[in-house]
Structures are given as structure tokens and as C-alpha cells.
Design an enzyme around this catalytic site. Structure first.
Site: not given
Ligand SMILES: Cc1cc2nc3c(=O)[nH]c(=O)nc-3n(C[C@H](O)[C@H](O)[C@H](O)COP(=O)(O)OP(=O)(O)OC[C@H]3O[C@@H](n4cnc5c(N)ncnc54)[C@H](O)[C@@H]3O)c2cc1C
Length: 307
Positions: A136, A139-140
């Protein structure tokens, strides 16, 4: 019967839980691991508004996840651990089946299951994630000001991220295994005309090396293998949604769930938020925003049952 079941407790699901609870909805969040999602993998979150401890330090992803979870729970959202393996629309409700456990029912469902980055699958990649390997650039990128940065990939996101990273460093090397980009012409041209970016076609990263943090990459170019210095490797070889078991949902060509601007999917009462939905930008702040919008729409949907 819940008003709404939220599947996934990343920032999108946690934001939805907060908004649902504050709207007096009976809201249950089902999460397969621990609340936080991808937040739990982020060392420091510097771009979520208000997420700072003092003028020098931001909170970690873990701390932000804890605060979001506590806030939603204190407002009245329920949480339980479980992996949702099926969602079925019945006449006036959804049946949500938890693997190896019971089936729960709700008037509306918000899918917040996130996405995962495709990996290069090479030695050193997992080991140095967060220590020079990143997925990302927004992010980094700021952590690598003036450093030698490799970007792997040849599509839109690789070109876009390489261009973005050139704000921070004059030494970007974009490595692509084919002899031309897959990216749109405008994005490819922007990279090819950027003097801070060197493009290496027909080149693969074989290994990422380091000690505590990245110091070099092993490359293969036209059959020749060699090691060269590197401070960071940004892997941009695609992102894919977490598999989600509702086959009849309309998705885009990459499998992301298509919604309208109210976060409604092709199935009435079923909403999708955050990284799992088709969207041009995936961040914590956009995931949290999606969660709020989906609840606004879900409240109207659920209210329609009480006349
Ligand atoms: C290394 C890294 C660094 C990042 N740094 C940044 C940053 O600095 N700033 C920023 O804005 N964004 C950053 N991002 C991006 C950001 O983290 C994501 O855009 C954000 O977390 C997305 O949120 P979400 O809730 O859609 O999904 P997620 O955070 O992926 O959460 C989805 C959740 O659903 C759960 N899940 C999935 N399938 C199932 C199922 N069938 N049953 C029950 N639970 C389930 C998973 O376990 C997970 O906990 C980064 C991402 C990564 C990988």
C-alpha cells in the site's frame, strides 16, 4: 431475529456496528478471527483523521481496532466469533449460517469481509512485510523518503503506485515480468515519462533479502540472476475480495461486489461495504464511511417492515 447482521469486523464492519447500535438497531457482528481485520497488520496508521496520540505519534492499527471495537460494543452492538459460510434470502429475512454452529436470522445483512492482496510468493516476502515489504503506497510511502524503492507489477495499480511513490523518492524501479504494461496507456505513459522511475521489463524479483529490514532483492533478467540494493519492495500484483458465499450477487470482473451509492447490492436488504465491494480506492477511512452509509440505508429497509 436481529435487525441487522454484519459479517466481518474490520473498520467497515466496526463502523457499521457503531452506526447501527446508535440507530437503536439490534445489531450482531460475526467475525471469524478478532475485531480489527487488516488493521491488526498495520504498525502505525498515519492517515486516519484524528488517530494521533501527540504531535509526533499516531496510534497503531491494533490500538485503532481496539478503540473502534470498544466504541461499537459500548453503544450496544453484539459481537460473536464465527465464520459465516452461507447467507440465504428467505421471504422477509436472511438466514446466516455460521460454520459448525447455528443459523441466525436478520432483516438486513451488511457484508464487510474485506479483501486480500495477491502475493508474489517469493522468499523474504512474508518475513519482511512491515519491514520494507508493503502492499500500500499511500499507507507506507512516506516511511521511505529518499530510499531506493522497487515496485513489482505491470497493471494500473503498479503504475499508479510507482508514480505516487516518486513523490517521496527519486529512485523508483518498476519491475515487470512481461515486455509491456497491462495498465491503461495514460498510466503507463505517465510512468515511462517520469524521470524518477526506471522501468525494468522482462524482469522478476526472485527473493527479498534483509536483516530486520529489507536490504536487497535478487532479480532475474533475460535469464541472468543478480542481487541489487533495495530499501523497500511495494507489491502491486492485484487484490482479490475475500471469497463470500452468496453466488447470486452481482460482482465486477475481479469478483468485487457491485453496489449502488447507498451500498445496496443486487439483493434487496443485502449491503456490502469496505474492501470487498467494487470501489476505486480502498482505505480505512473509505471502509468506515461505507459502513455509515450502509446503516443509513439498512435503517430505511428495516423500518419498511414496520410500516
Ligand atoms: C499491511 C497493510 C497496511 C495498510 N495500511 C493502511 C494505512 O496506513 N491506512 C489506510 O487507510 N489503509 C491501510 N491499509 C488498508 C486498510 O487496512 C483496508 O482498506 C481496510 O482494513 C479495509 O477494511 P474492511 O473492513 O473492508 O476489511 P478488512 O479490514 O479486511 O476486515 C474484514 C474482516 O472480515 C472478516 N471475515 C472475512 N470473511 C469472513 C467470514 N466468512 N465470516 C466472518 N468474518 C469474516 C476478516 O477476518 C476480517 O476481520 C493497509 C492494509 C494492509 C494489508
Amino acid at each position: 431475529m436481529f435487525d441487522v447482521i454484519i459479517v466481518g469486523a474490520g473498520p467497515a464492519g466496526l463502523s457499521a456496528a457503531l452506526y447501527a447500535a446508535r440507530s437503536e438497531m439490534d445489531a450482531l457482528v460475526i467475525e471469524r478471527f478478532a475485531p480489527g481485520g487488516q488493521l491488526l497488520n498495520i504498525g502505525v496508521v498515519e492517515n486516519y483523521p484524528g488517530n494521533f496520540r501527540d504531535e509526533r505519534n499516531s496510534f497503531s492499527g491494533y490500538e485503532l481496532a481496539q478503540k473502534m471495537h470498544q466504541q461499537a460494543e459500548q453503544c450496544g452492538a453484539y459481537f460473536r466469533i464465527g465464520t459465516v459460510e452461507a447467507i440465504q434470502k428467505e421471504e422477509n429475512r436472511f438466514a446466516v449460517r455460521i460454520a459448525g454452529e447455528e443459523t441466525l436470522y436478520a432483516r438486513a445483512v451488511i457484508v464487510a469481509t474485506g479483501a486480500k492482496h495477491r502475493l508474489l510468493g517469493i522468499p523474504g516476502e512474508k518475513e519482511f512485510t512491515g519491514a520494507g515489504v508493503s502492499y500500500c503506497a499511500p499507507c507506507d510511502g512516506p516511511f521511505f523518503k529518499g530510499k531506493k524503492i522497487f515496485v513489482a507489477g505491470g497493471g494500473d495499480s503498479a503504475c499508479d503506485e510507482a508514480h505516487y511513490l516518486s513523490r517521496f523518492s527519486p529512485e523508483i524501479v518498476l519491475v515487470h515480468r512481461r515486455d509491456h504494461f497491462r495498465a491503461q496507456k495514460a498510466l503507463a505513459d505517465r510512468v515511462l515519462n517520469n524521470p524518477k522511475i526506471k522501468v525494468e521489463f522482462n524482469t522478476r524479483i526472485l527473493e527479498i533479502r534483509g536483516r530486520e529490514k529489507v536490504y536487497s532483492v535478487m532479480l532475474e533478467q533475460n535469464g541472468r540472476q543478480f542481487e541489487t540494493a533495495a530499501d523497500a519492495v511495494f507489491v502491486c500484483v492485484g487484490i482479490e475480495p475475500e471469497y463470500f458465499p452468496v453466488p447470486e450477487l452481482v460482482r465486477d470482473e475481479s469478483g468485487f461486489i457491485v453496489t449502488d451509492q447507498t451500498m445496496l447490492t443486487s439483493i434487496p436488504g443485502l449491503f456490502a461495504v469496505g474492501d470487498v465491494r467494487a470501489s476505486p480506492f480502498r482505505q480505512i477511512v473509505t471502509a468506515a464511511g461505507d459502513g455509515a452509509v450502509a446503516v443509513h440505508s439498512a435503517v430505511a429497509f428495516v423500518d419498511s417492515f414496520s410500516g
